[in-house]
Design a protein around this motif. Structure first.
Motif, PDB file in Angstrom:
ATOM      1  N   UNK A  13       0.823  -1.220   0.000  1.00 58.58           N
ATOM      2  CA  UNK A  13       0.000   0.000   0.000  1.00 58.58           C
ATOM      3  C   UNK A  13       0.859   1.273   0.000  1.00 58.58           C
ATOM      4  N   UNK A  14       2.137   1.163  -0.313  1.00 55.06           N
ATOM      5  CA  UNK A  14       3.040   2.311  -0.293  1.00 55.06           C
ATOM      6  C   UNK A  14       2.503   3.475  -1.122  1.00 55.06           C
ATOM      7  N   UNK A  19      -0.118   8.853  -1.499  1.00 55.41           N
ATOM      8  CA  UNK A  19      -1.257   9.656  -1.964  1.00 55.41           C
ATOM      9  C   UNK A  19      -1.921  10.357  -0.778  1.00 55.41           C
ATOM     10  N   UNK A  20      -2.082   9.653   0.319  1.00 56.06           N
ATOM     11  CA  UNK A  20      -2.709  10.243   1.507  1.00 56.06           C
ATOM     12  C   UNK A  20      -1.859  11.386   2.068  1.00 56.06           C
ATOM     13  N   UNK A  28       3.972  15.684   2.611  1.00 54.35           N
ATOM     14  CA  UNK A  28       4.881  15.291   1.530  1.00 54.35           C
ATOM     15  C   UNK A  28       6.331  15.475   1.931  1.00 54.35           C
ATOM     16  N   UNK A  29       6.650  16.551   2.637  1.00 56.00           N
ATOM     17  CA  UNK A  29       8.040  16.794   3.019  1.00 56.00           C
ATOM     18  C   UNK A  29       8.414  16.085   4.316  1.00 56.00           C
ATOM     19  N   UNK A 116      -4.867  14.444   6.468  1.00 62.45           N
ATOM     20  CA  UNK A 116      -6.048  14.230   5.638  1.00 62.45           C
ATOM     21  C   UNK A 116      -5.914  15.113   4.400  1.00 62.45           C
ATOM     22  N   UNK A 117      -6.067  14.511   3.236  1.00 65.59           N
ATOM     23  CA  UNK A 117      -6.000  15.286   1.994  1.00 65.59           C
ATOM     24  C   UNK A 117      -7.037  16.406   2.026  1.00 65.59           C
ATOM     25  N   UNK A 118      -6.668  17.526   1.476  1.00 60.86           N
ATOM     26  CA  UNK A 118      -7.496  18.730   1.536  1.00 60.86           C
ATOM     27  C   UNK A 118      -8.945  18.470   1.114  1.00 60.86           C
ATOM     28  N   UNK A 119      -9.128  17.717   0.049  1.00 61.13           N
ATOM     29  CA  UNK A 119     -10.488  17.531  -0.482  1.00 61.13           C
ATOM     30  C   UNK A 119     -11.375  16.638   0.393  1.00 61.13           C
ATOM     31  N   UNK A 120     -10.777  15.990   1.398  1.00 56.31           N
ATOM     32  CA  UNK A 120     -11.564  15.094   2.261  1.00 56.31           C
ATOM     33  C   UNK A 120     -11.713  15.619   3.692  1.00 56.31           C
TER      34      UNK A 120
END
Length: 194
Positions: A13-14, A19-20, A28-29, A116-120
């Motif tokens: 699931x890497x 993506x998450x 990301x950083x 949590x990704x912005x859109x969720x």
């Protein structure tokens, strides 16, 4: 209606973990390596090095956290595991002063990161992730789970400041306040024994 499912972060699931983590904010950083390194080592590391460390950690197992999926898409992340492997914790004076638990106890686990990704955002992912993380800790033999959330006091805060989670989320899942790291940053815990 939104369907939220959670899965352990394992090597296959890497890409979903990535993506998450990369949907806005510092995920990301950071690559969720911040809790794993003492500050001097964190400062000396680069994003590619952190990515490799995180990849190696997930490959080696056990899973260092869980992924939340919304309608089948990776949408969020939580780090949970024994405090003994999250090296920053025992070297953080405020945590050492606030906890009543010995740092060499492998049955004490800690929640140290939410993404949590912005859109969720605003769909209850943090609560779903925390609930699943507690279940994972319990099934893995944890005796107690600690968290170090932000008490927003009902005010809006920047998402990058909330990666520790919000106090309201922890309280809703049965955690109790046990101490204070500094104003607005309580230490919370949930006993899993019994």
């Amino acid at each position: 209606m939104t369907t939220i499912l959670t899965e352990l972060a394992t090597a296959p699931r890497w890409d979903e973990v990535q993506h998450a983590l990369t949907g806005g904010g510092d995920g990301a950083s950071c690559q969720c390596i911040w809790p794993m390194l003492r500050n001097k080592d964190w400062q000396a590391s680069s994003t590619p090095e952190r990515t490799q460390m995180f990849h190696d950690e997930i490959d080696a197992g056990p899973p260092p956290g869980l992924i939340a999926y919304v309608d089948g898409k990776a949408a969020g992340w939580i780090r949970i595991g024994p405090r003994t492997v999250q090296r920053r914790l025992e070297h953080t004076r405020a945590i050492a002063a606030a906890t009543g638990e010995p740092f060499d106890d492998e049955a004490v686990w800690a929640v140290t990161c939410f993404v949590v990704r912005r859109e969720y955002r605003g769909q209850g992912l943090n609560a779903a992730l925390l609930r699943a993380a507690v279940d994972f800790a319990r099934s893995s033999g944890a005796r107690l789970v600690e968290g170090y959330p932000v008490d927003t006091g009902g005010t809006k805060q920047h998402a990058n400041e909330l990666f520790h989670g919000m106090l309201t989320t922890f309280l809703a899942e049965g955690f109790d306040q046990r101490g204070e790291l500094k104003p607005g940053r309580p230490l919370v815990a949930l006993d899993l024994a019994g």
